[in-house]
Structures are given as structure tokens and as C-alpha cells.
Design a protein around this motif. Structure first.
Motif, short mmCIF file in Angstrom:
data_model
loop_
_atom_site.label_atom_id
_atom_site.label_comp_id
_atom_site.label_asym_id
_atom_site.label_seq_id
_atom_site.Cartn_x
_atom_site.Cartn_y
_atom_site.Cartn_z
N THR A 1 -7.74 -0.79 7.84
CA THR A 1 -7.48 0.51 7.35
C THR A 1 -8.06 0.97 5.98
OG1 THR A 1 -5.44 -0.70 6.37
CG2 THR A 1 -5.17 0.38 8.51
N THR A 2 -7.95 0.05 5.06
CA THR A 2 -8.53 0.44 3.67
C THR A 2 -9.99 0.89 3.84
OG1 THR A 2 -7.17 -0.85 2.35
CG2 THR A 2 -9.32 -0.41 1.35
N TYR A 3 -10.99 0.09 4.90
CA TYR A 3 -12.18 0.39 4.90
C TYR A 3 -12.31 1.76 5.81
CZ TYR A 3 -17.10 -0.33 6.36
OH TYR A 3 -18.58 -0.18 6.86
N ARG A 4 -11.66 1.96 6.53
CA ARG A 4 -11.53 3.37 7.30
C ARG A 4 -11.43 4.45 6.37
NH1 ARG A 4 -9.69 3.55 13.45
NH2 ARG A 4 -10.78 1.81 14.19
N ALA A 5 -10.63 4.28 5.48
CA ALA A 5 -10.26 5.34 4.46
C ALA A 5 -11.27 5.57 3.59
CB ALA A 5 -9.01 4.91 3.68
N ILE A 6 -12.02 4.43 3.24
CA ILE A 6 -13.11 4.55 2.22
C ILE A 6 -14.29 5.30 3.08
CG2 ILE A 6 -15.04 3.18 1.22
CD1 ILE A 6 -12.90 1.09 0.52
N LYS B 1 0.92 -1.37 -0.15
CA LYS B 1 0.10 0.10 -0.12
C LYS B 1 0.80 1.19 0.15
CE LYS B 1 -3.78 -2.11 2.94
NZ LYS B 1 -4.75 -1.65 4.01
N CYS B 2 0.32 2.28 -0.53
CA CYS B 2 0.85 3.88 -0.08
C CYS B 2 -0.16 4.65 0.01
CB CYS B 2 1.42 4.06 -1.63
SG CYS B 2 2.42 5.79 -1.42
N PHE B 3 -0.05 5.22 1.30
CA PHE B 3 -0.77 6.21 1.87
C PHE B 3 -0.58 7.66 1.80
CE2 PHE B 3 -1.22 2.07 4.46
CZ PHE B 3 -2.67 2.15 4.63
N ARG B 4 -1.38 8.54 1.55
CA ARG B 4 -0.92 9.75 1.48
C ARG B 4 -1.18 10.12 3.16
NH1 ARG B 4 -0.94 13.03 -3.19
NH2 ARG B 4 -1.36 15.05 -1.97
N ARG B 5 -0.36 11.08 3.50
CA ARG B 5 -0.36 11.40 4.99
C ARG B 5 -1.65 11.78 5.72
NH1 ARG B 5 3.85 13.68 8.28
NH2 ARG B 5 2.80 14.62 10.21
N GLU B 6 -2.40 12.29 4.92
CA GLU B 6 -3.65 12.96 5.45
C GLU B 6 -4.77 11.60 5.57
OE1 GLU B 6 -3.65 14.16 0.93
OE2 GLU B 6 -2.29 13.88 2.62
N VAL B 7 -4.37 10.51 5.05
CA VAL B 7 -5.21 9.40 5.09
C VAL B 7 -4.90 8.79 6.59
CG1 VAL B 7 -5.94 7.01 4.47
CG2 VAL B 7 -5.52 8.83 2.67
N LEU B 8 -3.64 8.74 6.81
CA LEU B 8 -3.10 8.25 8.09
C LEU B 8 -3.64 9.03 9.38
CD1 LEU B 8 0.25 6.41 7.10
CD2 LEU B 8 -1.96 5.43 7.53
N GLU B 9 -3.70 10.51 9.22
CA GLU B 9 -4.05 11.07 10.22
C GLU B 9 -5.44 11.37 10.33
OE1 GLU B 9 -0.64 14.97 9.61
OE2 GLU B 9 -2.42 14.87 8.24
N ALA B 10 -6.28 10.72 9.48
CA ALA B 10 -7.94 10.77 9.50
C ALA B 10 -8.41 9.47 10.06
CB ALA B 10 -8.39 11.19 8.24
#
Length: 242
Positions: free
Chosen positions: A193-198, A167-176
Motif C-alpha cells: 500500500t505504501t509503495y503504491r501511494a509513492i 498509518k493514516c491515509f487521506r481518502r484520495e490515496v485509498l481511492e487511487a
């Protein structure tokens, strides 16, 4: 839509436990594919095979490599959370995650980074056109595909490879996504983690990869890890709708 440039360098987080035979060649291969500004963070959970010592040596030989030592093996999820926190504190704009056993080919790293130009979370996917799995038996392929189908149906999302760990996360995803509240310890962590991002409205993209059998050592996959994924997936949906 195009995304703004990442506000910092890319960090690759590598959780390790007994990966002494794989770690050094993997780090070398990854650094060869990453931008010069990138960092590699090895998160070792007290490996008894001296993986941590190899990691320390690599860090002394190359300033782009650093090591986070954890006292004991607590699972993939806690190791990644610790690594993500360290990367964010270090100013990472993009955070990559991959297995440390060559099942994820470092040659795909530039492809994941490039895809963040139009996505917030990029998944290296086995189950989109052009992707696949090599060197697995038919039963293991069926279990993997079945697990992904189960997660997709229960969660009601269109992502094809929810259980993958490249995976590759943009910073704002991990912060959110509230790393502190993630409870998954095994491979359910990837689904969560993917579900939370969606659910938080981030754009998820899948790029095709071919997943291979680990180069050396033994797989960490076991019954308890599979069982956790089976019961935790519906809990993610229930928690969201409760």
C-alpha cells in the motif's frame, strides 16, 4: 505543501483475530484520543475467542463504534481492504490503521492526524529519529530492520519503515491505489500500500513512534507471512517496471 482539509471524518480501522483481551481497552483508549466526529470500525475475521461478541457490545454502547464481521480468517490484507471499503462508503476523509494489541500506542493517533495537513499518507515509524522498538530481543530487532532495508533497496524508495502498520491515509490515496487488485495477505500488505501511494505521486511522511510488544495474546506473525513478504516485494517492483 499544505493539503486541503479532509472531506470527511476520520475512521480508525481495527482488524481483529483473537483479541478478546485487548479489544475493549484499546477501543476506549483510541476514542479518548480521536476527535469526537471520528469512527472506529472493528473488522473481525470470525475470532473463536469471542472477540466479535465484544465488538458487537462495544458498538451497542457507543454509536461511534461499528463492526464488520467476516466469516473466516483470510489474512491482514483482505481484512484491511474490506475495512477500507466500508470506511470510504461511510464518508471517511481520513482512514487510520493500527494493530489491535497495543503494540501501537493510541496516544500517537493525534500526531498521525495532524501530519495529514501536509502529507497524503502518514506512517508511524520506528526507524526515524525519535522512534524505536521496546521489549524486543536483539534477533527480532535485527530481522525487522533487515526486512525494512531489504524492501527499501529492492523498491528503491526512501521510506524508513515500510513494514509498519500504524498509518493514516487521506481518502484520495485509498481511492487511487486500486484496493481491488491488492493481493498481499500478510504484512507485505503494508509494503504494497505504501509503495503504491509513492508510485502514484502521493506525499508520504513518517512520524516517530515507539513500538511495543503486544499487551496480551499471541502474535500472528509466522513463517508463511515472512515468506510472502520476501517474494512479493520484488514482484511489486517487477510489476511496476514491466
Amino acid at each position: 505543501m499544505p493539503r486541503s482539509p479532509a472531506p470527511g471524518p476520520a475512521w480508525l480501522v481495527l482488524p481483529t483475530y483473537n483479541e478478546a483481551a485487548n479489544l475493549e481497552p484499546l477501543v476506549g483508549a483510541a476514542l479518548a484520543k480521536l476527535p469526537g466526529s471520528a469512527r472506529v470500525l472493528i473488522v473481525d475475521d470470525g475470532s473463536p475467542d469471542r472477540t466479535g461478541e465484544i465488538a458487537d457490545r462495544l458498538a451497542t454502547e457507543d454509536e461511534r463504534v461499528s463492526v464488520l464481521h467476516r466469516a473466516r480468517k483470510e489474512g491482514l490484507g483482505p481484512a484491511y481492504v474490506a475495512g477500507f471499503r466500508r470506511a470510504l462508503a461511510g464518508g471517511a476523509g481520513l482512514v487510520l490503521a493500527m494493530d489491535a494489541d497495543f503494540s501501537h500506542d493510541p496516544a500517537y493517533l493525534p500526531r498521525l492526524l495532524e501530519a495529514t495537513a501536509s502529507a497524503d499518507l502518514v506512517l508511524g515509524s520506528r526507524y526515524v529519529a525519535g522512534g524505536g522498538v521496546s521489549e524486543w530481543s536483539a534477533p527480532r530487532r535485527a530481522i525487522s530492520r533487515g526486512g525494512n532495508l531489504y524492501a527499501r533497496l529492492v523498491l528503491g524508495v526512501g521510506v524508513h519503515d515500510l513494514t509498519g502498520g500504524f498509518k493514516c491515509f487521506r481518502r484520495e490515496v485509498l481511492e487511487a491505489i486500486d484496493l481491488d487488485s491488492i493481493e498481499s495477505r500478510g504484512y507485505a500488505f503494508q509494503v504494497e500500500t505504501t509503495y503504491r501511494a509513492i508510485q502514484r505521486g502521493f506525499r508520504v511522511a513518517e512520524v516517530p513512534i515507539v513500538f511495543r510488544e503486544r499487551r496480551a495474546g499471541r502474535s500472528k506473525m509466522g513463517g508463511p507471512i515472512v515468506a510472502e513478504a520476501v517474494w512479493r516485494v520484488p514482484m511489486l517492483r517487477l510489476r511496476r517496471t514491466s
